[in-house]
Design a protein around this motif. Structure first.
Motif, PDB file in Angstrom:
ATOM      1  N   LYS A 135       0.895  -1.118   0.118  1.00 20.41           N
ATOM      2  CA  LYS A 135      -0.022   0.097   0.102  1.00 20.41           C
ATOM      3  C   LYS A 135       0.890   0.988   0.037  1.00 20.41           C
ATOM      4  O   LYS A 135       0.514   2.195  -0.692  1.00 20.41           O
ATOM      5  N   LEU A 184      -0.228  -2.949  -8.536  1.00 20.33           N
ATOM      6  CA  LEU A 184      -1.520  -3.348  -7.887  1.00 20.33           C
ATOM      7  C   LEU A 184      -2.225  -4.462  -8.586  1.00 20.33           C
ATOM      8  O   LEU A 184      -3.096  -5.391  -8.024  1.00 20.33           O
ATOM      9  N   THR A 185      -1.958  -4.408  -9.901  1.00 13.27           N
ATOM     10  CA  THR A 185      -2.557  -5.546 -10.656  1.00 13.27           C
ATOM     11  C   THR A 185      -2.106  -6.898 -10.134  1.00 13.27           C
ATOM     12  O   THR A 185      -2.689  -7.848 -10.080  1.00 13.27           O
ATOM     13  N   PRO A 243      -7.205  -9.866  -1.140  1.00 10.25           N
ATOM     14  CA  PRO A 243      -8.584  -9.505  -1.676  1.00 10.25           C
ATOM     15  C   PRO A 243      -9.455  -8.391  -0.644  1.00 10.25           C
ATOM     16  O   PRO A 243     -10.284  -7.835  -1.064  1.00 10.25           O
ATOM     17  N   TYR A 279      -5.876   1.502  -6.080  1.00  7.86           N
ATOM     18  CA  TYR A 279      -6.181   1.258  -7.463  1.00  7.86           C
ATOM     19  C   TYR A 279      -6.864   1.854  -8.329  1.00  7.86           C
ATOM     20  O   TYR A 279      -6.780   2.241  -9.422  1.00  7.86           O
ATOM     21  N   LEU A 292      -5.979  -1.098  -0.633  1.00  4.42           N
ATOM     22  CA  LEU A 292      -5.219  -1.602  -2.041  1.00  4.42           C
ATOM     23  C   LEU A 292      -6.492  -1.181  -2.878  1.00  4.42           C
ATOM     24  O   LEU A 292      -5.991  -0.665  -4.195  1.00  4.42           O
ATOM     25  N   HIS A 293      -7.672  -1.791  -2.861  1.00  5.33           N
ATOM     26  CA  HIS A 293      -8.460  -1.306  -3.979  1.00  5.33           C
ATOM     27  C   HIS A 293      -8.805   0.017  -4.065  1.00  5.33           C
ATOM     28  O   HIS A 293      -9.006   0.416  -5.318  1.00  5.33           O
ATOM     29  N   ARG A 327     -15.104  -2.960  -5.223  1.00  4.42           N
ATOM     30  CA  ARG A 327     -14.345  -4.108  -4.783  1.00  4.42           C
ATOM     31  C   ARG A 327     -13.957  -3.384  -3.193  1.00  4.42           C
ATOM     32  O   ARG A 327     -14.288  -4.176  -2.123  1.00  4.42           O
ATOM     33  N   ALA A 357     -12.881  -1.130  -9.197  1.00  2.00           N
ATOM     34  CA  ALA A 357     -11.959  -1.324  -8.002  1.00  2.00           C
ATOM     35  C   ALA A 357     -12.583  -0.657  -6.784  1.00  2.00           C
ATOM     36  O   ALA A 357     -12.484  -1.207  -5.578  1.00  2.00           O
ATOM     37  N   GLU A 376      -0.642  -7.354  -7.046  1.00  4.74           N
ATOM     38  CA  GLU A 376      -0.749  -7.672  -5.626  1.00  4.74           C
ATOM     39  C   GLU A 376      -2.225  -7.886  -5.135  1.00  4.74           C
ATOM     40  O   GLU A 376      -2.310  -8.182  -4.062  1.00  4.74           O
ATOM     41  N   CYS A 377      -3.172  -7.101  -5.947  1.00  2.00           N
ATOM     42  CA  CYS A 377      -4.521  -7.308  -5.375  1.00  2.00           C
ATOM     43  C   CYS A 377      -5.105  -8.657  -4.890  1.00  2.00           C
ATOM     44  O   CYS A 377      -5.994  -8.546  -4.243  1.00  2.00           O
ATOM     45  N   HIS A 378      -4.661  -9.507  -5.913  1.00  2.00           N
ATOM     46  CA  HIS A 378      -4.910 -10.835  -5.602  1.00  2.00           C
ATOM     47  C   HIS A 378      -4.635 -11.252  -4.305  1.00  2.00           C
ATOM     48  O   HIS A 378      -5.497 -12.141  -3.586  1.00  2.00           O
TER      49      HIS A 378
END
Lengths: 818, 659
Positions: A283, A302-303, A310, A319, A315-316, A338, A335, A305-307
């Motif tokens: 973050k 972020l693409t 979740p 993003y 983070l979202h 989410r 995003a 790491e967001c996995h």
């Protein structure tokens, strides 16, 4: 009689400012206190003693852990709570004391919740859940010079080497970095002691921490000291991802964002996936990259790491912000959505469960999973024209935090966009506030504690506080969307105990056209009347925000402008107290302006002009004076005093020596000011005049094009955009406008053809694609952004411009509501 | 269709029986010419009965049955005797390749029972989608069937053919009847659903499929997997993505090897905004490859179609390299596939890599024939990669004959026109014109157009090109301008339009008399297309004013055509049947087309739209590259360039799927 259950241990150095608050908040009589002083030069040790604490003195050896460990073996209580002096209890102490005795003996460490306040608003805080509570004499001790970590040296002889999986509880002092958002992070991370990575359960205690609010800290020293310590640590243990991470944080605090990014990046490469601080690291890195405008890197980060996280709302949210910057609005919206599903479940779980464990104790900014996310979604929805949806989302945000100003302002704005009358907007907002008041019910007091931890005094039942807070937000929201009359009306209402600064009030009065009231207010606050009278009038309407020394400070530049405008609008000249309160560099400017407006009557010598400058001569003003003049005109436009603005601008421009000012040039730049403040039709008329009389520059052409575009005249708009591009090929807004016009024209052609030949399916498919791409193109930031109070001005003007043209010396716009 | 069907079995069979259910055309005669025995049968809305009538007369050991719009594949012809000779089974499955649409979307492949032993008990059952397997199993409960790899081509569902035969409506009618008669038969509901889906009635199809699904046991029903897939497709069509996803997952539990389902799972996931899951599913589908032979599948599932879809997905992720790889794989799986090439070229152009196109083409694709090269050139042109096309053209061996060289010159010239390099174009065209070959007239026409565009109108006054004349007319006369959407409404305006059109038509007539339009290339690069090419040239060379002028003129013409058509229709209505048709194409009436094809408004709109979209693309491209020039070595792009690239990749344009 000593309480055998809980003891508080802390280390201090020159904390006389906060220590009383901290100690006071632990009202429980007879808690054991160990305060280790590492060399205070102020009253800290004495204060500690008055509270009955055991004060230990230690020499500071550049080692936090060492200092902390001194008192631990001396505890006579079952449990130890480690604190910092700038922390205090918000809630949960009684509950904790009842819960602690019943904790199972296998549990030796507990987390608590800390709210780290970094800004003024109740929503500006970060929540963390570090382990601060642990059983005494069970092998717990600290390690690490800085960001000292709690480890457990178990009797099985396990090595207590510092491994990358350990973490810290050091909290950070404030820094002044204006890069703001990223730097406001907290590295207060949680402790992971057990080898199998079980997370400690959470205790009901909630502390507040505001040690790094800008207004409350001595600047600069702590980060520099931290830097020194971290560098020492890194020298001893090079390439330690955890230290690198902390290095990054300290760099942020010092404002060295580039180096912070480097440190974070290095740490990320080396850290293990399971490292407990990794989520926060991601973050922080994302935020720093965004602040450095390295959006692509942030996007890629972020693409990937967001996995892994979740449920990490922050983070979202970031993003989404980055995607928005990149123009990818639809993805940004998803995003944010989410983020909103992550919810505030952490928060709820923590409070509701007492002793239950939470699985993902993220360091999160309050509201990331709720009101912040909803507000961002609402903003995008509003931009795309889904106004009903935007309203719903703003209201949803407010349900989570009824005092969230951003949401109130957004709600008022979108209601205005829907062309709802100010009357109805006001009703709607008040109605909503009432609903919140009711539904919050009895646990309102708790809510208030969370919402405004910095409010030390509760001047009444919690509910009352909430109501007042909401009213204030509503008033600001109404003023913010241009409904000044209603805002003022609410302010003067019977039940209102809301405190609004005089400067704001003055501006609103001016905007509402209540110029006489405005003038009175200004004179009362800053003019030369007797002090008594001032104290009477001002104390009820000025709220002191921070500065304790001078209760009646000189007006700021906008306030000066407002004051002057109030004078002129009510037909008066500037008073001597006005000139006295303005900085010397500006005085000439004010005098000249005053004379220009109120006429050339040589009498009324309330002041002695220093420089008698006939109009024919050119003036040489300092840069500051010119800037102030520009501010003043801008302010005049902002407050709707167009007549004054125009006169001033033209007359001043003619006599200022800076630029070669032709009539047309003057008109053109004035039109620019008008346009930016929403008087688009007025500005357009003036720009057309300029165009017919001569050449118009690229910006002017673009504005005209934009107004035509807004009305659907695509071909003319396109032509103007391309003309603008001829003059200035790098003019991205004009270029984007041209592209959009072409697409729209293509779409129109298809639609027309569909009417002629409805069976042409190829065209139908193209139509769908074009419509989609035009929607996507909304993400390109080429349009001028207007908010509610500027939107109102779009069609204003035909009457106003008439007045402006027809005016002679009849300057003042008399206040009908005087 | 009948001749090719009969041809395809010549020599492969010993006897041909054609059951004619009442043809009014030459079908019977054709059949007899091919040596077939013709059996007359009165059509009674029962396919089974009709077929059985033919079976009665069969004298062979094995029976192969086909439809008139099918053809046996060449290899199958050779193999059929061997299969029937050695097989101890009672029936053999062949693979039907169904071609739909334009043919570029590939075919669906179904295994079907088409070869069976001749026995009196073996008779068809079922009004429509008549079945024989049941009868075979009744006669011999131990009956065994072989699955062969012989192929039958079925062209009957190609768009044009469908419209001609109105097959679908007939099927619908029969099936609706069947459902009423036997509502407990899931097969009828299933087939009805298929027909509904074919005409796009997704709601009704879904309904039918749902009914069928409730009645079957998926473990034993042979078409269960197909039923589920179609149901999923219905939901997709209706954009009920969540439900579709749920159904796909349920279906995959029953049929984990059915690759089509995995592919569709990806489609649903993507629509629900989860591109990661979509990518996973696509790669899984590729890993599994095409499903086992017992499944009815769409050609390309698990191979080229899935690769292509993956490529599109990776484009969305801005993983352009990955996308190119995926597209290359798609072409590797099916070499005749063109859409991946379109995507690759567009991607490379948009990301500023146009210069590398020719090397990519050479390294990753092997083009053996000139035909292939020409195709690629065409695609490059459609994708607006003119420089790459010219590069490739240079590398082609120069033609042997004069005519070939001329063709090439013209092709190059047209590329230069689109590039906006009109002087080079003129040089080439002049050469061609001088040679006075078959292409000279076309070259001459283009030279006129370019002259007009360059503003040098006075040089040649022989003016025969219709397009140029039309353009000149518009720029000279101010009246043309009145014919816009803001024109005076009502009759007066229309009369004006008509009058002008008539004037123009007169000129055209003169031109007709003088000029020679009878060349092989009369229609090529003419009419609206010519306008389109000029638009492109204006965009590429930044001549915005000219562009606007041309677009304006085009729009005027569209409106003219429209208004005169209305006029004629009104006239028709008022005069009843008595309308004099003038001898011109398309809309007729007293509207003389200023150039051939002018009244084809869809085409006209299409070309104008192309020009406008290209103009937008050009501006967007400059937005992205703007800052790069400012500080060499330091690329500072706008923060929002990703959305611009996204738009440029998705704008409407040639994609290889046009019929």
């Amino acid at each position: 009689m000593q309480n055998r259950l809980l003891g508080i241990h802390m280390i201090v150095q020159n904390e006389e400012q906060y220590l009383p608050r901290c100690l006071d908040s632990f009202k429980q009589a007879g808690l054991e206190w160990f305060i280790t002083d590492t060399g205070s030069s102020d009253q800290t040790p004495e204060i500690a003693r008055t509270y009955g604490a055991t004060v230990l003195h230690a020499r500071w050896e550049d080692d936090f852990a060492k200092a902390r460990n001194i008192s631990l073996p001396l505890a006579t209580t079952e449990w130890i709570l480690c604190l910092d002096a700038d922390e205090y209890v918000i809630e949960g102490l009684e509950e904790l004391m009842t819960v602690l005795p019943g904790v199972h003996k296998s549990i030796t460490g507990l987390r608590i919740t800390i709210e780290n306040q970094y800004g003024e608003g109740p929503e500006d805080k970060i929540l963390s859940h570090p382990v601060r509570l642990f059983r005494a004499h069970h092998g717990y001790r600290y390690t690490g010079r800085i960001h000292e970590q709690l480890i457990c040296q178990v009797t099985t002889g396990q090595s207590s080497d510092i491994t990358p999986n350990q973490s810290t509880r050091e909290t950070y002092a404030e820094w002044d970095s204006p890069q703001a958002s990223t730097a406001k992070e907290l590295a207060d991370v949680y402790i992971d002691i057990n080898a199998d990575e079980e997370v400690e359960p959470i205790a009901p205690l909630r502390l507040g921490h505001d040690g790094y609010l800008a207004t409350m800290i001595a600047k600069g020293d702590k980060p520099k000291r931290n830097l020194r310590l971290i560098e020492r640590e890194l020298a001893d243990h090079p390439a330690q991802p955890f230290h690198l991470y902390n290095l990054g944080v300290t760099r942020c605090q010092l404002g060295d964002l580039e180096q912070a990014a480097e440190a974070f990046g290095g740490s990320l490469k080396l850290s293990e996936l399971q490292a407990p601080y990794r989520a926060t690291l991601v973050k922080d890195l994302a935020k720093v990259l965004a602040a450095l405008e390295r959006y692509e890197e942030a996007h890629m980060l972020l693409t990937a790491e967001c996995h892994h996280y979740p449920a990490y709302a922050d983070l979202h949210l970031i993003y989404g912000e980055i995607l928005e910057r990149q123009g990818l609005e639809e993805r940004a919206y998803r995003a944010y959505a989410r983020a909103s599903t992550c919810g505030s479940r952490q928060d709820d779980q923590v409070r509701a469960s007492g002793g239950k464990a939470i699985t993902e104790p993220y360091v999160t900014e309050a509201g990331s999973g709720s009101y912040r996310a909803y507000t961002s979604m609402a903003r995008l929805a509003q931009k795309r024209g889904f106004e009903q949806e935007a309203v719903r989302l703003y209201e949803l945000a407010l349900e989570h935090l009824p005092t969230y100003r951003t949401a109130w302002m957004g709600l008022a704005d979108v209601l205005q966009q829907q062309a709802i009358s100010d009357e109805q907007i006001t009703d709607r907002l008040l109605h909503l506030a009432n609903q919140f008041n009711e539904t919050l019910g009895t646990d309102c007091a708790d809510k208030m504690n969370q919402l405004c931890p910095s409010l030390e005094k509760k001047t009444g039942p919690g509910r009352m506080q909430l109501k007042i807070q909401m009213q204030m937000q509503i008033i600001y929201a109404l003023a913010g969307c241009g409904a000044y009359k209603h805002a003022l009306h609410l302010l003067r209402g019977e039940t209102s105990n809301v405190h609004i600064p005089a400067g704001d009030q003055l501006h609103w009065l001016l905007c509402a056209g209540q110029v006489t009231d405005a003038w009175h207010l200004a004179e009362d606050c800053w003019g030369e009347r007797d002090r008594e009278r001032r104290e009477r009038t001002c104390s009820s309407s000025i709220s002191v925000t921070g500065a304790q020394d001078d209760p009646y400070p000189s007006p700021r530049v906008e306030e000066r402008s407002d004051w002057a405008l109030a004078c002129w609008a009510s037909g008066r000249r500037l008073s001597s107290s006005f000139l006295a309160k303005s900085p010397a560099a500006e005085r000439d400017m004010w005098k000249v302006a005053d004379r220009l407006l109120i006429g050339h009557t040589p009498s009324v010598a309330a002041f002695t002009p220093v420089q008698e400058v006939p109009d024919g001569q050119l003036l040489q003003w300092s840069e500051h004076a010119q800037w102030a003049a520009k501010q003043m005109v801008t302010r005049a436009i902002q407050s709707g005093q167009l007549v004054i603005a125009k006169q001033l601008y033209e007359r001043l421009a003619r006599i200022m020596s800076e630029r070669d000012r032709t009539e047309m040039a003057i008109r053109r730049s004035y039109a620019g000011l008008l346009y930016r403040h929403g008087y688009t039709m007025m500005a357009a008329e003036m720009l057309i005049q300029c165009m017919t009389e001569g050449e118009l520059d690229a910006e002017g052409l673009f504005w005209l094009g934009e107004t035509l575009y807004a009305k659907g005249h695509l071909e003319q708009a396109l032509s103007l955009f391309e003309q603008a591009l001829e003059r200035e090929p790098e003019f991205s807004q004009a270029r984007a406008g041209a592209a959009v016009c072409y697409l729209q024209l293509a779409l129109d052609l298809i639609v027309q053809e569909q009417k002629r030949s409805p069976e042409a399916s190829v065209l139908a498919a193209q139509q769908i694609v074009l419509e989609q791409q035009l929607r996507t193109a909304d993400g390109i930031p080429w349009r001028t952004v207007y908010h509610a109070k500027e939107r109102r001005n779009h069609y204003a003007g035909t009457s106003a411009s008439e007045t402006a043209e027809s005016d002679a010396a009849n300057l003042p716009v008399h206040d009908r509501e005087g | 269709m009948l001749p090719s069907c009969l041809e395809s079995v010549r020599g492969a069979v010993d006897e041909i029986i054609v059951v004619d259910t009442g043809s009014s055309d030459r079908s019977k005669a054709i059949a007899q010419e091919h040596g077939a025995m013709v059996v007359d049968f009165t059509w009674c809305d029962d396919f089974a009965a009709a077929r059985n009538a033919g079976l009665e007369r069969a004298s062979g050991d094995w029976i192969l049955f086909l439809d008139a719009d099918e053809a046996l594949e060449a290899t199958a012809r050779e193999q059929i005797r061997s299969w029937t000779a050695v097989s101890g089974c009672d029936g053999l499955f062949l693979n039907i390749h169904n071609y739909t649409g334009s043919g570029q979307q590939g075919a669906t492949v179904n295994p079907v029972l088409r070869l069976f032993r001749n026995a009196p008990e073996h008779r068809f059952k079922g009004r429509i989608h008549e079945q024989i397997a049941a009868a075979i199993c009744e006669r011999n409960p131990e009956a065994a069937f072989h699955i062969t790899d012989m192929v039958i081509h079925h062209y009957g569902y190609q768009t044009v053919v469908v419209e001609r035969k109105d097959k679908v409506n007939r099927n619908l009618r029969l099936l609706q009847q069947a459902v009423v008669e036997e509502p407990e038969q899931p097969f009828h509901h299933y087939n009805l659903g298929v027909e509904y889906l074919r005409v796009g009635e997704a709601e009704q199809a879904l309904d039918s499929f749902g009914k069928a699904r409730k009645m079957i046991d998926p473990a034993v029903t042979s078409y269960a997997h197909l039923l589920l897939k179609y149901e999923v497709r219905c939901l997709e069509h209706l954009q009920r993505w969540q439900e579709a996803l749920g159904l796909v997952d349920a279906a995959l539990e029953l049929f984990p090897e059915y690759t089509d389902l995995i592919h569709h799972r990806a489609i649903c996931a993507d629509a629900l905004g989860d591109p990661e899951a979509a990518e996973k599913s696509l790669r899984e589908a590729i890993r599994q490859g095409p499903p086992p032979a017992i499944f009815h599948t769409e050609e390309g599932m698990g191979t080229y179609q899935t690769w292509y879809t993956l490529g599109r997905l990776l484009e969305g992720k801005a993983d352009l390299e990955g996308a190119v790889d995926a597209y290359v794989e798609a072409v590797r799986a099916k070499s005749s596939l063109l859409p991946p090439l379109y995507r690759i070229f567009r991607m490379m152009r948009v990301s500023g890599q146009e210069r590398q196109i020719s090397s990519v083409v050479k390294s990753r694709f092997s083009m053996h024939s000139e035909e292939a090269l020409t195709k690629v050139l065409g695609i490059l042109e459609q994708c607006h990669c003119y420089d790459a096309a010219l590069e490739l053209l240079e590398q082609m061996p120069s033609g042997s004959s004069g005519e070939q060289r001329e063709k090439r010159s013209v092709a190059e010239a047209i590329l230069h026109v689109q590039r906006g390099d009109w002087s080079t174009a003129r040089l080439k065209l002049e050469t061609v014109k001088r040679k006075k070959g078959s292409l000279a007239p076309m070259a001459a026409r283009w030279l006129e157009r370019l002259q007009w565009l360059d503003g040098k109108e006075e040089q040649e006054t022989s003016g025969q090109d219709e397009v140029t004349l039309w353009l000149k007319k518009g720029s000279h006369t101010g009246e043309g301008r009145e014919i816009t959407s803001d024109a005076e409404p009502g009759l007066a305006g229309r009369w004006k339009a008509v009058a002008e059109a008539r004037d123009r038509g007169v000129i055209r007539n003169e031109a007709r008399l003088e000029g020679t339009t009878a060349s092989d290339y009369g229609g090529l690069y003419d009419g609206w297309q010519a306008l389109g090419l000029m638009l492109e040239g204006c965009v590429q060379s930044g001549r915005w004013q000219d562009l606007h002028g041309l677009i304006h003129r085009g729009r005027q013409l569209l409106v003219e055509v429209d208004s005169t058509t209305e006029r004629r229709l009104e006239q028709e209505n008022s005069q009843g049947e008595q309308v004099e048709r003038e001898i011109t194409d398309a809309k007729g009436g007293w509207f003389r087309e200023p150039f051939s094809g002018a009244s084809d408004t869809p085409a006209g709109t299409s070309w104008l739209v192309k020009g406008l979209v290209r103009a937008a693309d050009c501006h967007l491209a400059q937005l992205v590259s703007d800052r790069e020039q400012m500080e060499p070595g330091k690329r500072q792009r706008h923060s929002y360039w990703p959305v611009i690239q996204r738009i440029r990749l998705e704008l409407p344009g040639a994609d290889g799927f046009e019929g």
